[in-house]
Write an enzyme that holds these catalytic residues in place. Structure first.
Site, PDB file in Angstrom:
ATOM      1  N   HIS A 114       5.589   1.237 -18.567  1.00  0.00           N
ATOM      2  CA  HIS A 114       4.942   0.050 -18.213  1.00  0.00           C
ATOM      3  C   HIS A 114       5.407  -0.875 -19.207  1.00  0.00           C
ATOM      4  O   HIS A 114       5.452  -0.821 -20.552  1.00  0.00           O
ATOM      5  CB  HIS A 114       3.442  -0.043 -18.101  1.00  0.00           C
ATOM      6  CG  HIS A 114       2.982  -1.411 -17.892  1.00  0.00           C
ATOM      7  ND1 HIS A 114       2.819  -1.858 -16.453  1.00  0.00           N
ATOM      8  CD2 HIS A 114       2.425  -2.346 -18.520  1.00  0.00           C
ATOM      9  CE1 HIS A 114       2.361  -2.895 -16.284  1.00  0.00           C
ATOM     10  NE2 HIS A 114       2.176  -3.385 -17.529  1.00  0.00           N
TER      11      HIS A 114
ATOM     12  N   LYS B 156       0.923  -1.085   0.146  1.00  0.00           N
ATOM     13  CA  LYS B 156      -0.047  -0.209   0.164  1.00  0.00           C
ATOM     14  C   LYS B 156       0.861   1.314   0.126  1.00  0.00           C
ATOM     15  O   LYS B 156       2.047   1.300   0.745  1.00  0.00           O
ATOM     16  CB  LYS B 156      -0.844   0.001   1.124  1.00  0.00           C
ATOM     17  CG  LYS B 156      -2.095   0.868   1.200  1.00  0.00           C
ATOM     18  CD  LYS B 156      -2.517   0.578   2.723  1.00  0.00           C
ATOM     19  CE  LYS B 156      -3.390   1.873   2.889  1.00  0.00           C
ATOM     20  NZ  LYS B 156      -4.326   1.852   4.141  1.00  0.00           N
TER      21      LYS B 156
ATOM     22  N   ASP C 115      -2.298   1.320 -14.036  1.00  0.00           N
ATOM     23  CA  ASP C 115      -1.680   1.306 -15.852  1.00  0.00           C
ATOM     24  C   ASP C 115      -2.942   1.557 -16.902  1.00  0.00           C
ATOM     25  O   ASP C 115      -2.880   1.110 -17.644  1.00  0.00           O
ATOM     26  CB  ASP C 115      -1.061  -0.160 -15.904  1.00  0.00           C
ATOM     27  CG  ASP C 115      -0.168  -0.414 -14.981  1.00  0.00           C
ATOM     28  OD1 ASP C 115       0.548   0.277 -14.474  1.00  0.00           O
ATOM     29  OD2 ASP C 115       0.212  -1.745 -14.522  1.00  0.00           O
TER      30      ASP C 115
HETATM   31  C1  GAR Z   1      10.873  -1.577 -15.924  1.00  0.00           C
HETATM   32  O1  GAR Z   1      10.949  -2.607 -16.679  1.00  0.00           O
HETATM   33  C2  GAR Z   1       9.278  -0.914 -15.653  1.00  0.00           C
HETATM   34  O2  GAR Z   1       8.696  -0.839 -16.904  1.00  0.00           O
HETATM   35  C3  GAR Z   1       8.807  -1.881 -14.814  1.00  0.00           C
HETATM   36  O3  GAR Z   1       9.580  -2.427 -13.744  1.00  0.00           O
HETATM   37  C4  GAR Z   1      11.082  -2.280 -14.573  1.00  0.00           C
HETATM   38  C5  GAR Z   1      11.746  -1.343 -13.598  1.00  0.00           C
HETATM   39  O4  GAR Z   1      13.133  -1.391 -14.095  1.00  0.00           O
HETATM   40  N1  GAR Z   1       7.760  -1.423 -14.143  1.00  0.00           N
HETATM   41  C6  GAR Z   1       6.573  -2.048 -13.794  1.00  0.00           C
HETATM   42  O5  GAR Z   1       6.312  -3.361 -13.990  1.00  0.00           O
HETATM   43  C7  GAR Z   1       5.282  -1.101 -13.188  1.00  0.00           C
HETATM   44  N2  GAR Z   1       4.292  -1.785 -13.307  1.00  0.00           N
HETATM   45  P1  GAR Z   1      14.317  -0.514 -13.383  1.00  0.00           P
HETATM   46  O6  GAR Z   1      14.128  -0.362 -12.172  1.00  0.00           O
HETATM   47  O7  GAR Z   1      15.483  -1.004 -14.216  1.00  0.00           O
HETATM   48  O8  GAR Z   1      14.139   0.789 -14.209  1.00  0.00           O
END
Ligand code: GAR
Length: 194
Positions: free
Chosen positions: A114, A68, A150
């Protein structure tokens, strides 16, 4: 001439997208400055990356909640971002749902990246969902954040083919390569409109 836009970045993990934004700034392809990095994960490498770059980086107190993002924490984060002069908030792998009061304080000023072609595969580990679903194509999306998960207005997407033999990990690695150019590109376009 437009003013250099001040960015605040929120992330929970490795921070490779934050790094891509920084690299674009250094390369001169993005006229922006990251003035504050915040993470709900004290061990998130994003904090170390920020500190190495001399950017103030702090941990968000989520009151002991695992997933949360309590109202009080959101108010505190919004106040920190405001005090730092942030004009655009970039979620970069931030794993809590941002909603009111942050949305009221930064209306249409919060972006998210995303790892899927939204509206397909919202939520956690979208790359895993795509492989499990037998998708032939996935990708990444930069969108404005609204109160849903999202669901906010899509700004730009990049496609990535799912290839034979892909695992969730290999697909995610190729999606991340696209993320690293898409996110700075979108931020630069928004910065140019200021
Ligand atoms: C990224 O792939 C981003 O798109 C995803 O987490 C990863 C973070 O990587 N985000 C999500 O899944 C949000 N729902 P990073 O910390 O190396 O930027």
């Amino acid at each position: 001439m437009s003013q250099t836009i001040k960015l605040g970045v929120l992330g929970s993990g490795s921070g490779s997208n934050m790094q891509a934004i920084l690299d674009a700034i250094e390369a001169g392809t993005l006229d922006a400055e990251i003035v504050l990095v915040l993470s709900d994960n004290p061990d998130g490498y994003i904090l170390e990356r920020a500190r190495k770059a001399g950017i103030p980086a702090e941990v968000i107190d989520c009151g002991g909640f695992k997933t949360k993002f309590p109202d009080e924490s959101q108010s505190a984060v919004a106040a920190q971002l405001k005090a730092a002069g942030v004009k655009l908030v970039c979620l970069a792998g931030f794993m809590r749902l941002v909603k009111q009061p942050m949305l009221d304080i930064f209306p249409e000023r919060i972006l998210n990246i995303h790892p899927s072609l939204l509206p397909a595969y919202p939520g956690l580990m979208a790359w895993k969902q795509a492989v499990a679903d037998g998708a032939r194509e996935s990708g990444c999306t930069v969108h404005y954040v609204d109160a849903g998960m999202d669901t906010g207005p899509i700004i730009k997407q990049a496609k990535v083919a799912v290839i034979a033999g892909d695992t969730a990990e290999t697909l995610h690695a190729r999606i991340q390569l696209e993320e690293h150019s898409l996110y700075p590109e979108v931020i630069a376009a928004i910065a140019a409109q200021q």
